[in-house]
Design an enzyme around this catalytic site. Structure first.
Site: not given
Ligand code: IDP
Ligand code: MG
Length: 159
Positions: A10, A50, A58, A86, A92, A103, A123, A126, A137
């Site tokens: 990212k 997304y 968010f 993963r 996450t 991370r 974070n 992805h 994807e």
């Molecule tokens: P992942 O990237 O570990 O699969 P997902 O739940 O798919 O996590 O969420 C996608 C992305 O959205 C996360 O990697 C993060 O950048 C962002 N994100 C997830 N939850 C939150 C939140 O509660 N607040 C702000 N950003 C979030």
């Molecule tokens: Mg995800």
């Protein structure tokens, strides 16, 4: 069991010069790079990537974050590549990601903190969450011609 998964470094990872460090971890685990590009995606593309999160509180901040600079996207191939990616990436929320994960080693904030500040959760990376997500994807990010089949010199011992 040989799968492909999509990984995206990212904008925070690119701007922090962590591209080499992150790619190295996938190569070290024996996952094969089969496609790679640097791209600065726009809002529409980000929303498509997304789309599963479109109803989340968010979502707008997430789209802003992922479009704030260029990203490095790559497809990897290997045994259980989706789960393995993963595992290397970690939880996450970086504050819960184990040390040794990408991370966990290079970030520490929480998703709660990011949300409180009105920001997408930075974070670093992805990785596709499931085999279906990975297939979808990879189709979104790469054309057939941009994905390659070849043998690595050490495939005999890691696949
Ligand atoms: P992942 O990237 O570990 O699969 P997902 O739940 O798919 O996590 O969420 C996608 C992305 O959205 C996360 O990697 C993060 O950048 C962002 N994100 C997830 N939850 C939150 C939140 O509660 N607040 C702000 N950003 C979030
Ligand atoms: Mg995800």
């Amino acid at each position: 069991m040989i799968e492909r998964s999509l990984v995206i470094i990212k904008p925070d990872g690119v701007e922090r010069s962590l591209v080499g460090e992150i790619i190295k971890r996938f190569e070290n685990a024996g996952l094969k790079l089969v496609g790679m590009k640097m791209v600065w995606i726009g809002k529409k593309f980000a929303e498509e990537h997304y789309h599963a999160h479109s109803k989340k509180p968010f979502f707008k901040e997430l789209v802003e974050f992922i479009t704030e600079g260029p990203v490095v996207a790559f497809a990897i191939e290997g045994v259980h590549a989706v789960d393995n990616a993963r595992r290397l990436v970690g939880d996450t929320s970086p504050h819960r990601a184990a040390p040794g994960t990408i991370r966990g080693d290079f970030a520490h904030l929480s998703m709660e903190y990011a949300s409180k500040k009105g920001l997408g959760g930075k974070n670093l990376i992805h990785a596709s969450g499931s085999k279906n997500e990975a297939d979808e994807e990879i189709r979104l990010w790469f054309t057939k011609e941009e994905l390659h089949s070849y043998s690595t010199v050490h495939e005999k011992h890691v696949f």
